[in-house]
Design an enzyme around this catalytic site. Structure first.
Site, short mmCIF file in Angstrom:
data_model
loop_
_atom_site.label_atom_id
_atom_site.label_comp_id
_atom_site.label_asym_id
_atom_site.label_seq_id
_atom_site.Cartn_x
_atom_site.Cartn_y
_atom_site.Cartn_z
N HIS A 11 26.66 -13.98 -56.20
CA HIS A 11 26.39 -12.18 -56.11
C HIS A 11 27.40 -11.43 -56.59
CE1 HIS A 11 29.26 -11.21 -52.88
NE2 HIS A 11 29.14 -12.31 -51.74
N GLY A 12 27.20 -10.25 -57.11
CA GLY A 12 28.08 -9.64 -57.94
C GLY A 12 28.98 -8.89 -57.28
N CYS A 23 34.44 -10.08 -45.44
CA CYS A 23 33.25 -10.00 -46.22
C CYS A 23 32.92 -10.41 -44.69
CB CYS A 23 32.40 -9.46 -47.14
SG CYS A 23 31.83 -8.49 -47.34
N ARG A 62 23.84 -8.40 -50.77
CA ARG A 62 24.65 -8.76 -52.17
C ARG A 62 24.38 -9.45 -53.16
NH1 ARG A 62 27.91 -9.84 -47.48
NH2 ARG A 62 28.92 -11.46 -47.83
N GLU A 89 26.73 -16.97 -46.64
CA GLU A 89 28.25 -16.55 -46.80
C GLU A 89 29.13 -17.37 -45.79
OE1 GLU A 89 31.31 -17.19 -48.48
OE2 GLU A 89 31.71 -15.71 -50.01
N ARG A 90 30.16 -17.55 -45.32
CA ARG A 90 31.19 -18.34 -44.71
C ARG A 90 30.97 -17.29 -44.00
NH1 ARG A 90 37.66 -20.15 -44.97
NH2 ARG A 90 37.38 -20.17 -43.65
N HIS A 91 31.29 -17.31 -42.31
CA HIS A 91 31.60 -16.33 -41.29
C HIS A 91 32.77 -16.50 -41.13
CE1 HIS A 91 30.95 -14.44 -37.59
NE2 HIS A 91 29.85 -14.19 -37.19
N LYS A 100 42.92 -8.82 -46.54
CA LYS A 100 43.24 -9.69 -47.08
C LYS A 100 44.70 -9.59 -47.42
CE LYS A 100 38.85 -11.55 -48.89
NZ LYS A 100 38.15 -11.56 -49.73
N ARG A 117 40.79 -21.17 -47.43
CA ARG A 117 40.99 -22.16 -48.12
C ARG A 117 40.67 -23.53 -48.15
NH1 ARG A 117 38.42 -19.12 -52.38
NH2 ARG A 117 39.35 -18.35 -53.72
N GLY A 187 30.40 -17.33 -53.01
CA GLY A 187 31.18 -17.92 -52.50
C GLY A 187 30.92 -19.39 -52.19
#
EC number: 5.4.2.11
Length: 253
Positions: A11-12, A23, A62, A89-91, A100, A117, A187
């Site tokens: 997503h953008g 997020c 998104r 997305e990952r929670h 961040k 990561r 991502g």
């Protein structure tokens, strides 16, 4: 020899990406820049004259809006779209909503990089006192999940573990049936698919940065193995800058 083509797009930029906040499952809007990124991705797909038969996305706006922009910009609004929480997305658990850079200043860049990561280390869980607990864990879009399915936090390994069954059971049969598939997601859920397709190590997938809004194209053989490396639709400078921006997110300012 390539017999199938798969197109995926992260997503953008969202409003929380813009503010450099974790997020995860919070349903942030696209930022103005993110909307433009999605439109640019649509133009790249249109210029490549790519058509699709079925689309997949998450239940977060998104990603959905990014898909809408692509379908609108390529005049394919009529295509069937499957939305699933498994492509979310990952929670990010207790980190959800935190900036961040501030988190890096407080806990150290290395700890933030581990949370963001590392393959199998989850962030702290989101408890009931968390300011976004009700807007995520009690949201009716997740009412159909079975007990134990709704996460309170996820590592990348956890994210892949819930995304891949959907890939294998729902998306793979469509590709094998000759359907041209477009996935607009996030991502980390997309990383899971990339890791699976390319047989990447846990370490290698942690270092992979997928840029926002830039379509990723895979040519696949009949076993659904890539016949060449992933290709980005867009000019080289756009792709390079986007990947650098993603890599810089977890650094203290």
């Amino acid at each position: 020899m390539a017999t199938h083509r798969l197109v995926m797009v992260r997503h953008g930029e969202s409003t929380w990406n813009q503010e450099n906040r974790f997020c995860g499952w919070f349903d942030a809007e696209l930022s103005e820049k993110g909307t433009e990124e999605a439109k640019r991705g649509a133009k790249a797909i249109k210029d490549a004259k790519m058509e699709f038969d079925i689309c997949y996305t998450s239940v977060l706006k998104r990603a959905i809006r990014t898909l809408w922009a692509i379908l609108d910009g390529t005049d394919q609004m009529w295509l069937p779209v499957v939305r699933t929480w498994r492509l979310n997305e990952r929670h990010y658990g207790g980190l959800t909503g935190l900036n961040k850079a501030e988190t890096a200043a407080k806990h150290g860049e290395e700890q933030v990089k581990i949370w963001r990561r590392s393959f199998d280390i989850p962030p702290p869980p989101m408890d009931e006192k968390h300011p976004y607990y009700n807007s995520i864990s009690k949201e009716r879009r997740y009412a159909g999940l079975k007990p134990g399915e709704l996460p309170t936090c996820e590592s990348l390994k956890d994210t892949i573990a819930r995304a891949l069954p959907f890939w294998n059971e729902e998306i793979v049969p469509q590709i094998k049936a000759g359907k041209r598939v477009l996935i607009a997601a996030h991502g980390n859920s997309l990383r899971g698919i990339v890791k699976h397709l390319e047989g990447m190590s846990d370490q290698a997938i942690m270092e992979l940065n997928l840029p926002t809004g830039i379509p990723i194209v895979y040519e696949l053989n009949k076993e659904l193995k890539p016949t060449k490396p992933m290709q980005f639709l867009g000019d080289e400078e756009t792709v390079r800058k986007a990947m650098e921006a993603v890599a810089a997110q977890g650094k203290a300012k």
